[in-house]
Motif scaffolding. Structure first.
Motif, PDB file in Angstrom:
ATOM      1  N   LYS A 114      36.104  61.126  38.387  1.00 40.14           N
ATOM      2  CA  LYS A 114      35.557  60.478  39.486  1.00 40.14           C
ATOM      3  C   LYS A 114      34.267  60.968  40.374  1.00 40.14           C
ATOM      4  O   LYS A 114      33.909  59.865  40.537  1.00 40.14           O
ATOM      5  CB  LYS A 114      36.850  60.123  39.772  1.00 40.14           C
ATOM      6  CG  LYS A 114      37.560  59.511  39.256  1.00 40.14           C
ATOM      7  CD  LYS A 114      39.000  58.547  40.885  1.00 40.14           C
ATOM      8  CE  LYS A 114      40.452  58.037  40.173  1.00 40.14           C
ATOM      9  NZ  LYS A 114      41.157  57.073  41.588  1.00 40.14           N
ATOM     10  N   VAL A 118      29.396  60.273  40.361  1.00 39.00           N
ATOM     11  CA  VAL A 118      28.687  59.758  42.095  1.00 39.00           C
ATOM     12  C   VAL A 118      27.701  61.492  41.906  1.00 39.00           C
ATOM     13  O   VAL A 118      27.016  61.790  41.883  1.00 39.00           O
ATOM     14  CB  VAL A 118      29.451  60.755  43.495  1.00 39.00           C
ATOM     15  CG1 VAL A 118      28.670  60.167  43.943  1.00 39.00           C
ATOM     16  CG2 VAL A 118      30.311  59.517  43.349  1.00 39.00           C
ATOM     17  N   LYS A 147      24.383  59.097  51.254  1.00 39.52           N
ATOM     18  CA  LYS A 147      25.040  57.902  49.763  1.00 39.52           C
ATOM     19  C   LYS A 147      26.311  58.542  49.091  1.00 39.52           C
ATOM     20  O   LYS A 147      26.790  58.402  48.737  1.00 39.52           O
ATOM     21  CB  LYS A 147      24.126  57.580  48.986  1.00 39.52           C
ATOM     22  CG  LYS A 147      24.280  56.455  47.633  1.00 39.52           C
ATOM     23  CD  LYS A 147      23.219  56.705  47.266  1.00 39.52           C
ATOM     24  CE  LYS A 147      23.342  55.126  46.305  1.00 39.52           C
ATOM     25  NZ  LYS A 147      22.285  55.351  45.070  1.00 39.52           N
ATOM     26  N   GLN A 148      26.048  59.653  48.663  1.00 39.61           N
ATOM     27  CA  GLN A 148      27.161  60.473  48.338  1.00 39.61           C
ATOM     28  C   GLN A 148      28.234  60.982  49.037  1.00 39.61           C
ATOM     29  O   GLN A 148      29.331  60.396  47.921  1.00 39.61           O
ATOM     30  CB  GLN A 148      26.587  61.574  48.172  1.00 39.61           C
ATOM     31  CG  GLN A 148      24.710  61.945  46.573  1.00 39.61           C
ATOM     32  CD  GLN A 148      24.443  63.275  46.081  1.00 39.61           C
ATOM     33  OE1 GLN A 148      25.274  64.549  47.806  1.00 39.61           O
ATOM     34  NE2 GLN A 148      24.503  63.964  45.670  1.00 39.61           N
ATOM     35  N   GLN A 149      28.412  60.727  49.790  1.00 38.51           N
ATOM     36  CA  GLN A 149      29.513  61.118  50.822  1.00 38.51           C
ATOM     37  C   GLN A 149      29.838  59.584  51.281  1.00 38.51           C
ATOM     38  O   GLN A 149      31.381  60.039  50.507  1.00 38.51           O
ATOM     39  CB  GLN A 149      29.272  61.763  52.187  1.00 38.51           C
ATOM     40  CG  GLN A 149      30.337  61.647  52.757  1.00 38.51           C
ATOM     41  CD  GLN A 149      30.921  60.615  54.019  1.00 38.51           C
ATOM     42  OE1 GLN A 149      30.895  59.728  54.243  1.00 38.51           O
ATOM     43  NE2 GLN A 149      32.111  60.854  54.940  1.00 38.51           N
ATOM     44  N   SER A 150      29.297  58.859  50.447  1.00 40.91           N
ATOM     45  CA  SER A 150      30.039  57.264  51.135  1.00 40.91           C
ATOM     46  C   SER A 150      30.567  57.094  50.270  1.00 40.91           C
ATOM     47  O   SER A 150      31.926  56.154  49.486  1.00 40.91           O
ATOM     48  CB  SER A 150      28.481  55.933  52.054  1.00 40.91           C
ATOM     49  OG  SER A 150      29.633  54.669  51.325  1.00 40.91           O
ATOM     50  N   GLU A 151      29.908  57.207  48.210  1.00 43.80           N
ATOM     51  CA  GLU A 151      30.731  56.782  47.057  1.00 43.80           C
ATOM     52  C   GLU A 151      32.030  57.437  47.342  1.00 43.80           C
ATOM     53  O   GLU A 151      32.611  57.032  46.226  1.00 43.80           O
ATOM     54  CB  GLU A 151      29.186  56.857  46.260  1.00 43.80           C
ATOM     55  CG  GLU A 151      28.328  55.730  46.341  1.00 43.80           C
ATOM     56  CD  GLU A 151      27.137  56.213  45.200  1.00 43.80           C
ATOM     57  OE1 GLU A 151      27.002  57.238  45.189  1.00 43.80           O
ATOM     58  OE2 GLU A 151      26.037  54.951  45.292  1.00 43.80           O
ATOM     59  N   PHE A 153      34.290  58.766  48.878  1.00 41.47           N
ATOM     60  CA  PHE A 153      34.918  58.327  49.734  1.00 41.47           C
ATOM     61  C   PHE A 153      35.414  57.119  49.272  1.00 41.47           C
ATOM     62  O   PHE A 153      36.957  56.874  49.402  1.00 41.47           O
ATOM     63  CB  PHE A 153      34.426  58.333  51.217  1.00 41.47           C
ATOM     64  CG  PHE A 153      35.390  57.756  52.444  1.00 41.47           C
ATOM     65  CD1 PHE A 153      36.146  58.654  52.836  1.00 41.47           C
ATOM     66  CD2 PHE A 153      35.615  56.352  52.538  1.00 41.47           C
ATOM     67  CE1 PHE A 153      36.967  57.981  53.708  1.00 41.47           C
ATOM     68  CE2 PHE A 153      36.239  55.412  53.005  1.00 41.47           C
ATOM     69  CZ  PHE A 153      36.722  56.915  53.983  1.00 41.47           C
ATOM     70  N   ALA A 154      34.714  56.941  48.644  1.00 37.98           N
ATOM     71  CA  ALA A 154      35.174  55.022  48.663  1.00 37.98           C
ATOM     72  C   ALA A 154      36.377  55.824  46.739  1.00 37.98           C
ATOM     73  O   ALA A 154      36.939  54.268  46.678  1.00 37.98           O
ATOM     74  CB  ALA A 154      33.830  54.101  47.965  1.00 37.98           C
ATOM     75  N   LEU A 155      35.879  56.407  46.355  1.00 33.51           N
ATOM     76  CA  LEU A 155      36.677  56.821  45.017  1.00 33.51           C
ATOM     77  C   LEU A 155      38.308  57.340  45.641  1.00 33.51           C
ATOM     78  O   LEU A 155      39.719  56.848  44.453  1.00 33.51           O
ATOM     79  CB  LEU A 155      36.556  58.043  44.353  1.00 33.51           C
ATOM     80  CG  LEU A 155      34.543  57.732  43.837  1.00 33.51           C
ATOM     81  CD1 LEU A 155      34.268  59.370  43.363  1.00 33.51           C
ATOM     82  CD2 LEU A 155      34.754  56.671  42.701  1.00 33.51           C
ATOM     83  N   GLY A 156      38.529  57.759  46.505  1.00 31.92           N
ATOM     84  CA  GLY A 156      39.988  57.641  47.026  1.00 31.92           C
ATOM     85  C   GLY A 156      40.589  58.742  46.123  1.00 31.92           C
ATOM     86  O   GLY A 156      41.661  58.298  46.446  1.00 31.92           O
TER      87      GLY A 156
END
Length: 569
Positions: A114, A118, A147-151, A153-156
């Motif tokens: 996962k 990113v 952007k990397q941090q946000s993406e 984070f969305a992976l959970g």
């Protein structure tokens, strides 16, 4: 108490309503023992669970201490670094770093797969070892983009989180990279003025949590002039097909470095190539034989000794033979030359004669007096120690007179030339300093008469000698060229030069020194020259023409043609 039979009742007995005797001591005793056993059992279990909890806390803290840096150290702030006009050269910005708690990772392979969506460049094997280590805390990637941090984070992904950190940002990029310096991944200074701040106690303040809301540090650098210098040496390196170039602008009256740059360089915001062997601050950390720029010191030394005057003539009629070597002139006049003529014709023979007049001991003492052969004392950590012969012989003094046989830094050469223009040696500084503060640390090194004479020959050389390409109308420039053959495999090369030009302006009362270098330059076009006048001199001209007004020097065209007639006495 008396029973029916008239006998006293024993302790632990009672009489019922019908008069019969009831014995209760056994019941009370058994009840007391039961409560004691329950209390003891509770105490034992409490002690056991307290011990378990204590050990969990201990191991939890131990994992944090061993596996991850304390939060205060990770997020330690640094003061902003500003130029002399308040422009930001370095500042902290907030960023996030990715960490994992391996004990909470359910499936290491799935987590890495996962993350790779990113972070496609993630090292799978290294990440796998970290996630299977069983540690309490491991870093996976420092300083993510938003952007990397946000993406991510969305992976959970369970067991993966982010920690807020401080990252250094340099708005001017490579323009002032060598001066401002660089920090490492933990925001600690590792070069330039960033390292200087840590060496002054910033690291200690950070370790105890006191490095917060610190006042900005204002440098002597003028970002406008710094941009001009960086732009011109970058263009010059390409124009003259050189392997490197550099320049420094120095305030003669205060010792402040207004600008200093060297190329090739690096971008401190993305220092992927900072450790390449050609990434070197050549102005302060590079050692070179400075060639004919050293004739400035030789001429000043001869005049300051009182053994020659401006009217003295020395024999330059034929090559000078000494210790099996022959000293030639590049463009020999084959006659006796006055001191000014030796300077403007850049006579090696004449310079050797000047050194011979002073003597070996006097020559060495003079260069040390001007700091040319001492390790420079300034804030910048990247400073090289000059080299000289362990034992000076006559041949050493003769060759050093025209810039061969000792190595020093271009910045030290500029500082020494500044001393000839003012009479005082002032160690250079990258922090702001007033003229009054400068005079408190200044050291008189040459006489006023020597200063007047050197101003005269500098201007004369720019008008009639090798410095003509550095002339800038209105700014009364003077200076000296230096073309030195480089040493390759222990021998002087005839096709690889290290060129330099030192300029001072305005010559009626010099305020600034500009020293430029070009390493192994070639002719710009076929038929053009490769000596310093054709490259380092032109770079100096361009820097002065573009920056003089920024430095507050007003052009004056009233006595351009009469400058060489001004008395030096």
């Amino acid at each position: 108490m008396i029973g029916k039979l008239g006998k006293p009742l024993k302790r632990g007995t009672t009489t019922a309503d019908d008069g019969s005797i009831v014995v209760d001591s056994a019941r009370k005793a058994s009840g007391g023992n039961g409560r004691a056993r329950v209390a003891m059992t509770i105490a034992v279990f409490f002690a056991i669970y307290a011990t378990i909890a204590g050990r969990l806390v201990y191991f939890g803290l131990k994992d944090i201490d061993d596996s991850g840096p304390p939060q205060s150290r990770v997020t330690a702030s640094r003061p902003d670094i500003l130029d002399r006009n308040g422009e930001v050269l370095a500042t902290d910005i907030k960023t996030f770093s990715l960490y994992a708690e391996p004990r909470r990772i359910v499936d290491a392979d799935e987590a890495i797969e996962k993350l790779a969506t990113v972070l496609p460049d993630i090292d799978y094997e290294q990440a796998y070892r970290k996630l299977k280590s069983g540690a309490g805390f491991v870093w996976l990637r420092r300083q993510l983009t938003p952007k990397q941090q946000s993406e991510i984070f969305a992976l959970g992904i369970p067991g993966v989180g982010f920690r807020s950190e401080k990252r250094r940002f340099y708005p001017s990029g490579s323009t002032s990279g060598y001066v401002v310096g660089l920090t490492n991944i933990d925001n600690k200074g590792i070069s330039g003025m960033e390292k200087y701040l840590d060496d002054q106690g910033l690291t200690d303040l950070q370790s105890v949590g006191l490095a917060t809301d610190m006042k900005p540090v204002r440098l002597s650098i003028d970002l406008r002039v710094q941009h001009v210098v960086h732009d011109e040496i970058t263009a010059g390196m390409a124009r003259y097909h050189a392997i490197a170039a550099g320049a420094v602008v120095l305030n003669i009256k205060t010792g402040e470095v207004l600008a200093m740059a060297s190329v090739p360089d690096f971008d401190p915001n993305n220092p992927y190539n900072v450790e390449d062997k050609d990434r070197l601050n050549r102005m302060s950390a590079g050692l070179y034989e400075m060639g004919s720029t050293f004739k400035s010191f030789t001429t000043a030394m001869a005049l300051d000794s009182g053994k020659v005057t401006m009217d003295t003539k020395l024999d330059a009629t034929k090559p000078l033979r000494i210790a099996g070597q022959t000293i030639h002139d590049f463009h020999g006049k084959h006659r006796w030359l006055t001191i000014p003529e030796i300077f403007i014709y850049s006579s090696n023979i004449g310079s050797a004669r000047e050194a011979d007049v002073v003597g070996i001991d006097g020559h060495r003492e003079f260069l040390h007096r001007l700091g040319i052969l001492e390790r420079m004392d300034t804030e910048l950590p990247e400073v090289a120690r000059p080299t000289e012969p362990k034992v000076w012989k006559k041949i050493n003094s003769i060759t050093i007179a025209f810039g061969h046989g000792v190595s020093t830094t271009p910045l030290q050469t500029a500082v020494g030339c500044a001393a000839l223009m003012s009479g005082f040696l002032i160690e250079p500084t990258f922090l702001m300093r007033t003229p009054q503060e400068a005079m408190e640390v200044a050291k008189r090194v040459v006489k006023d008469s020597t200063v007047s004479a050197m101003r005269y020959v500098y201007r004369l050389n720019a008008v009639k000698g090798s410095g003509r390409k550095a002339l800038v109308p209105g700014y009364r420039v003077g200076g000296k060229t230096g073309t030195a053959e480089k040493v390759v495999n222990g021998r002087y090369s005839h096709d690889k030069n290290f060129n330099a030009f030192v300029a001072a302006f305005p010559m009626d009362d010099p305020e600034y020194i500009v020293l430029t270098i070009a390493d192994e330059p070639k002719a710009e076009k076929p038929g053009m020259g490769e000596t310093a006048a054709w490259n380092a001199g032109v770079i100096a001209h361009n820097i002065i023409a573009r920056s003089a007004a920024m430095l507050g020097v007003k052009p004056d065209f009233s006595h351009e043609d009469a400058a060489t007639l001004v008395s030096y006495e």
